[in-house]
Each structure stands twice: as structure tokens, then as C-alpha cells.
Design an enzyme around this catalytic site. Structure first.
Site, PDB file in Angstrom:
ATOM      1  N   SER A  34      12.664  12.334   8.900  1.00  0.00           N
ATOM      2  CA  SER A  34      12.372  10.920   8.595  1.00  0.00           C
ATOM      3  C   SER A  34      13.097   9.977   9.538  1.00  0.00           C
ATOM      4  CB  SER A  34      12.767  10.620   7.151  1.00  0.00           C
ATOM      5  OG  SER A  34      14.132  10.889   6.954  1.00  0.00           O
ATOM      6  N   ASN A 121      21.313  11.893  -1.473  1.00  0.00           N
ATOM      7  CA  ASN A 121      20.516  11.201  -2.492  1.00  0.00           C
ATOM      8  C   ASN A 121      21.135   9.868  -2.903  1.00  0.00           C
ATOM      9  OD1 ASN A 121      19.020  13.466  -2.247  1.00  0.00           O
ATOM     10  ND2 ASN A 121      19.403  14.266  -4.307  1.00  0.00           N
ATOM     11  N   THR A 166     -12.724 -28.131  -6.803  1.00  0.00           N
ATOM     12  CA  THR A 166     -12.729 -27.031  -7.770  1.00  0.00           C
ATOM     13  C   THR A 166     -14.083 -26.355  -7.580  1.00  0.00           C
ATOM     14  OG1 THR A 166     -13.678 -28.364  -9.551  1.00  0.00           O
ATOM     15  CG2 THR A 166     -11.280 -28.258  -9.456  1.00  0.00           C
ATOM     16  N   HIS A 167     -14.108 -25.049  -7.741  1.00  0.00           N
ATOM     17  CA  HIS A 167     -15.345 -24.273  -7.506  1.00  0.00           C
ATOM     18  C   HIS A 167     -15.898 -24.533  -6.101  1.00  0.00           C
ATOM     19  CE1 HIS A 167     -15.443 -23.910 -11.971  1.00  0.00           C
ATOM     20  NE2 HIS A 167     -15.076 -25.173 -11.919  1.00  0.00           N
ATOM     21  N   SER A 288     -14.376 -15.974  22.707  1.00  0.00           N
ATOM     22  CA  SER A 288     -15.329 -14.879  22.550  1.00  0.00           C
ATOM     23  C   SER A 288     -15.674 -14.335  23.919  1.00  0.00           C
ATOM     24  CB  SER A 288     -16.587 -15.406  21.860  1.00  0.00           C
ATOM     25  OG  SER A 288     -17.689 -14.567  22.144  1.00  0.00           O
ATOM     26  N   LYS A 294     -16.838 -20.563  22.084  1.00  0.00           N
ATOM     27  CA  LYS A 294     -16.110 -20.248  20.865  1.00  0.00           C
ATOM     28  C   LYS A 294     -14.618 -20.527  20.924  1.00  0.00           C
ATOM     29  CE  LYS A 294     -17.505 -17.858  17.726  1.00  0.00           C
ATOM     30  NZ  LYS A 294     -17.835 -18.128  16.355  1.00  0.00           N
ATOM     31  N   ASN A 296     -11.901 -19.488  18.038  1.00  0.00           N
ATOM     32  CA  ASN A 296     -11.858 -18.822  16.732  1.00  0.00           C
ATOM     33  C   ASN A 296     -10.461 -18.828  16.111  1.00  0.00           C
ATOM     34  OD1 ASN A 296     -14.587 -18.133  16.855  1.00  0.00           O
ATOM     35  ND2 ASN A 296     -14.144 -16.266  18.031  1.00  0.00           N
ATOM     36  N   GLU A 301      -7.267 -15.219  10.339  1.00  0.00           N
ATOM     37  CA  GLU A 301      -8.047 -14.069   9.852  1.00  0.00           C
ATOM     38  C   GLU A 301      -7.213 -12.792   9.841  1.00  0.00           C
ATOM     39  OE1 GLU A 301     -12.576 -14.891  11.161  1.00  0.00           O
ATOM     40  OE2 GLU A 301     -11.155 -14.853  12.800  1.00  0.00           O
ATOM     41  N   TYR A 328      16.028  13.123  -8.346  1.00  0.00           N
ATOM     42  CA  TYR A 328      15.507  12.937  -6.989  1.00  0.00           C
ATOM     43  C   TYR A 328      14.394  13.949  -6.695  1.00  0.00           C
ATOM     44  CZ  TYR A 328      15.104  12.637  -1.938  1.00  0.00           C
ATOM     45  OH  TYR A 328      14.606  12.492  -0.683  1.00  0.00           O
ATOM     46  N   GLN A 333      11.168  10.122  -0.271  1.00  0.00           N
ATOM     47  CA  GLN A 333      11.439   9.808   1.140  1.00  0.00           C
ATOM     48  C   GLN A 333      10.343   8.898   1.707  1.00  0.00           C
ATOM     49  OE1 GLN A 333      13.109  12.735   3.934  1.00  0.00           O
ATOM     50  NE2 GLN A 333      11.173  12.632   5.018  1.00  0.00           N
ATOM     51  N   LYS A 336      10.237   4.548   2.295  1.00  0.00           N
ATOM     52  CA  LYS A 336      10.647   3.653   3.382  1.00  0.00           C
ATOM     53  C   LYS A 336       9.493   3.225   4.280  1.00  0.00           C
ATOM     54  CE  LYS A 336      13.953   6.630   3.714  1.00  0.00           C
ATOM     55  NZ  LYS A 336      13.947   6.949   2.261  1.00  0.00           N
TER      56      LYS A 336
HETATM   57  N1  ARG Z   1      15.595  11.442   3.787  1.00  0.00           N
HETATM   58  C1  ARG Z   1      15.809  11.473   2.369  1.00  0.00           C
HETATM   59  C2  ARG Z   1      15.114  10.302   1.703  1.00  0.00           C
HETATM   60  O1  ARG Z   1      14.816   9.387   2.359  1.00  0.00           O
HETATM   61  C3  ARG Z   1      17.269  11.428   2.065  1.00  0.00           C
HETATM   62  C4  ARG Z   1      17.656  12.232   0.885  1.00  0.00           C
HETATM   63  C5  ARG Z   1      17.441  13.656   1.188  1.00  0.00           C
HETATM   64  N2  ARG Z   1      17.819  14.432   0.087  1.00  0.00           N
HETATM   65  C6  ARG Z   1      17.403  15.682  -0.063  1.00  0.00           C
HETATM   66  N3  ARG Z   1      17.810  16.294  -1.066  1.00  0.00           N
HETATM   67  N4  ARG Z   1      16.597  16.253   0.787  1.00  0.00           N
HETATM   68  O2  ARG Z   1      14.871  10.308   0.526  1.00  0.00           O
END
Ligand code: ARG
Length: 473
Positions: A34, A121, A166-167, A288, A294, A296, A301, A328, A333, A336
């Protein structure tokens, strides 16, 4: 050494390699790492480790001198990352592994003590909170800048009349200032929601360990204090399995995007030849490849379009969490990628929207023209009669009759003769004409929150105070 390389596939062994005889398949490594996503929390990870290690040293869990050495080295790592003397090793499993591996490379045995009484964790839960604690205020400042930009335009357009809708039908006249302030109030709520969500992440998760806390005599409160949290989380299982904050922030981002998207819809509509209320700067317009004429409103958008991406992130997070038992699970993971994508999208949309709207010019003649026709003063005819003692429902009927007359004679209410109006009601006198002009319709609405110049001035003052107060904090 050979084993280490085989297992990690990179410069550092996976933190957990000891139990395994064989290293993981290269595809397995690529699939589970990750670091590309969590690298943005490198400095937060280091801050967290510094506080943790300081506590370990002060509590006598590891020798004080070693704690001092670890902290000093972490600071050097941080500086080297900033100076780009140290490059992130993308073969590391995650940012935690990279920092710990680098630390151990630099100081050997002492570095191996950084993870005492800690799990990734609780570490990741900490890193995310630390990251959000500075990233959210950065975003909030962008919201404030947008509110300031809009109130600045509003100040110059307190008497720029336009139709309110309105509308999507012409309803009653308002002013551009009033209309822009409406968007500002939505943005204040977006900002407040973020402040509110920040309160709920103000507790240190460190000490929750993998799931069941630790038997080592950690001083959780001390770490929390060092990191500026108001306290510590109260249940280790909840702590490592909580991603409410990712959902809360992404939900607040989604609503903020809803607001920007709706505003963008108006910008698109208002840029049409049919409306022509707004003229976007050439810097914030596109052309365009085939139609030479054009111009735009692509930026509006795109912001409207990217709203869908943020909603997608929210749904991804909610769905990712909905089936997870305590505590956990590796599914988490994935939080993120969604959280950061939503954050980055909102952040860039705020910047671009502010620039686009701040450089636009406003066609007040066209806006004024939208107040004429469409019988936008019909309610004011009724209110005129209410002031003369007629019950509103009856007055509504009288005004409706005037509207019908206008439709039949193909003119506005104010174009009808006094005789025609008297046919609708004997109570109507010559003074009505001055009371149903667009200006009069707006300026009579002095109620708090209304469109009259005075009411809008009050709104602008309140919004300015809101921004100043936020910036002072
Ligand atoms: N990369 C993991 C996450 O974002 C960190 C925790 C990893 N823990 C584990 N037991 N593999 O959640």
C-alpha cells in the site's frame, strides 16, 4: 541477508517475515502493498513514532538513551525525506515498514525497539488521524477563501436585480448578492461539518495494539498529550476496527461536492446564450476543435462530473466496511485510496471553482431583464391588498385575475391600466405601480434572510465574521 531479500523482494524484509520459510509470490507482494497510497502519511508516521518512542523512554520501557537516539534518527529521516536525500522505497510493504526499515538500517538494534507495544493496526489508525488533522484545516481554508470570494462579489451586487426561480420558472425577484450568499451559507455548513468530524478523531488510538491493547506498561495518555490529542480511545477492539472517520469526512466531502455541483449547474446554465447572466473568463473556458465560435464552461462541467467520483468513494467506503466483523481486517487498507481520492478531488475542485467564479463577469442587464415578464410581482400585488386588509387567500385570487388579464392582453401586470386593475379589486389605487417594480419587490423584503439591500448587508457582515472567526482559530 539472502532470506531477507527473497521475502521482501526489496531493500527491507517484510516486518512479518520471521514465521515464513518461503517469500511471497511477486504478484502477491504487488497486490498487497500500500506504499503508493500511504506514502503521503510519511511525516505523520514519523511524528507518531517519535511520540511513542519518547513515551517508551520516559516510562523506562526501553532505555532512555536509545529512545533519544531513535527520535534523533527519525528526525534525520524526516529531514532527508524533505530534502529528497532519502527516496521512498516502493518495494516496501507500506510506509510503516519503510520508516522502520530505514531506522534499523541507520542505527541497528536500537531501531528494532520502535515498534515496542505497537501494531500497525493502531499505528495506521494514528497516522490517518494525524494526517486528517492537518489536511482538513487546509481544505477548510479553501472553503473560507471561496466564501470570501463570493461575498466580495456580493458586496458589489446588492442592488443587481435578477429573477429568483422555483421549478426553474421565474418566481420572485431577488438580487445577485442574495443569490451568491445562499451558496455561502451552504459552504459554512460544509465547513462546520468538517470541524465537527475533527472533534471525533481527537483521541489517540496508540496502545490499542493489534486488537487487545498491550501488557507492557505503556502510558497512552502521555502519547496522546505529546501528540496534542484531547484524550485516548476507550476500547482497543473499536479503535483498530473504526473507520467511521473516513466515512464521515468522505460524506462531508460528498455534500460539499453536491453544493459545488449544483452551483456549477447554474454556471453552465447562466453561461448559455439564453440566460447570459455570467461571462466566464477566457482563462477559465475552453473551445471546440470543430466549432470555431465555441466558448464552453468545461470547468464547471468537470467539477459537476467529478462529484460522481466522490460519491463513488463514499459508497466504496461504506460497502467496504458493512460486512466486517471485529476487529481489524485487511479490507480496511482500502480506506485510504477512497479517502485520499475524495480529498484530492474536493481540494482541487474548490481551488478551480474559486478561480473560475472569481474571474467571471456578471451581466446585470440580462439579470434585470429576467425580472420583467413572467409576472414575478404577482405576490406583491396580493401583499399590496393584504396591507389594505384583504385576507391573503382572497388577495391571491385578485392577483391571479390580474395575471390572467395580463396573459390575455399580452402584457405585464404593471402595464395594465388602473381601470383594468380596479376591475380586479376596488382597493387597488395608483400607488400600486410604485410598489410592484422589481426594486420595490426586493426592497420591501426586509425580513431577516430576505433579499433587501439591508438584509443582504447583514448577511454579508455575518458571513465575513464567520470567515474571520474561522481564520483566527
Ligand atoms: N497497511 C495496513 C492498512 O492500511 C496497515 C495495517 C496492517 N496490518 C496488518 N495486520 N496487516 O490497514
Amino acid at each position: 541477508m539472502e532470506k531477507r531479500d527473497a521475502i521482501s523482494g526489496g531493500n527491507h524484509a517484510a516486518l512479518w517475515h520471521g514465521r515464513f520459510k518461503e517469500g511471497p509470490d511477486a504478484d502477491a507482494v504487488a497486490f498487497e502493498t500500500s506504499i503508493h497510497v500511504d506514502e503521503r502519511m510519511a511525516f505523520d508516521d514519523i511524528s507518531g513514532s517519535k511520540a511513542h518512542v519518547a513515551m517508551l523512554g520516559e516510562s523506562g520501557i526501553i532505555p532512555f538513551e536509545e529512545a533519544t537516539l531513535i527520535i534523533k534518527t527519525l528526525e534525520e529521516i524526516s529531514q532527508d525525506l524533505k530534502d529528497e536525500k532519502l527516496k521512498i522505497d516502493y518495494s516496501a510493504e507500506d510506509i510503516h515498514s519503510f520508516i522502520e526499515g530505514t531506522l534499523t538500517d541507520r542505527i541497528g538494534e536500537a531501531g528494532k525497539k520502535v515498534h515496542t507495544g505497537r501494531s500497525r493496526n493502531d499505528q495506521i489508525a494514528l497516522d490517518e488521524r494525524l494526517y486528517l488533522r492537518h489536511a482538513i484545516p487546509t481544505l477548510q481554508n479553501k472553503i473560507i477563501t471561496l466564501i470570501e470570494t463570493l461575498t466580495c462579489i456580493a458586496k458589489n451586487h446588492k442592488s443587481s436585480l435578477m429573477s429568483g426561480y422555483t421549478h426553474m420558472q421565474r418566481a420572485q425577484p431577488v438580487t445577485l448578492a442574495h443569490h451568491l450568499c445562499a451558496w455561502c451559507w451552504m459552504l459554512t455548513r460544509d465547513n462546520d461539518r468538517l470541524s465537527d468530524a475533527l472533534k471525533r478523531i481527537d483521541f489517540s488510538p496508540l496502545g490499542a495494539g493489534a486488537l487487545a491493547g498491550t501488557g507492557l506498561p505503556l502510558n497512552r495518555e502521555l502519547v496522546a498529550e505529546k501528540l496534542g490529542f484531547s484524550g485516548v480511545t476507550q476500547n482497543s477492539l473499536d479503535t483498530v476496527s473504526d473507520r467511521d472517520y473516513c466515512i464521515e469526512f468522505t460524506s462531508a466531502f460528498s455534500l460539499l461536492m453536491t453544493h459545488l455541483s449544483r452551483f456549477c449547474e447554474e454556471v453552465v446554465l447562466w453561461s448559455t446564450e439564453e440566460f447570459k447572466f455570467i461571462n466566464l473568463s477566457e482563462k477559465w473556458s475552453t473551445g471546440s476543435s470543430i466549432m470555431p465560435q465555441k466558448k464552453n464552461p468545461d470547468f464547471a462541467e468537470l467539477i459537476r462530473g467529478r462529484t460522481g467520483k466522490v460519491y463513488g468513494d463514499l459508497i466504496a467506503l461504506l460497502t467496504m466496511m458493512k460486512g466486517l466483523p471485529l476487529s481489524y481486517n485487511r479490507d480496511m487498507q482500502e480506506d485510504k485510496e477512497s479517502l485520499f481520492d475524495a480529498y484530492d478531488t474536493v481540494s482541487s475542485c474548490l481551488t478551480i471553482f474559486t478561480k473560475m467564479i472569481g474571474t467571471a463577469s456578471w451581466n446585470t442587464d440580462r439579470m434585470f431583464a429576467s425580472c420583467i415578464g413572467g409576472f414575478a410581482n404577482a405576490t406583491d400585488v396580493a401583499d399590496y391588498l393584504v396591507r389594505k386588509g384583504m385576507p391573503f387567500r382572497t388577495a391571491h385570487g385578485v392577483a391571479a385575475k390580474a395575471v390572467r388579464m395580463g396573459i390575455e392582453s399580452n402584457c405585464n401586470i404593471e402595464d395594465l391600466s388602473i381601470q383594468q386593475l380596479k376591475e380586479c379589486s376596488e382597493l387597488i389605487e395608483d400607488d400600486i405601480f410604485s410598489m410592484i417594480t422589481p426594486e420595490a419587490c426586493v426592497n420591501v423584503r426586509t425580513v431577516t434572510g430576505g433579499p433587501s439591500e439591508k438584509s443582504v448587508e447583514n448577511q454579508i457582515v455575518a458571513l465575513t465574521n464567520y470567515c474571520n472567526e474561522f481564520s483566527r482559530k
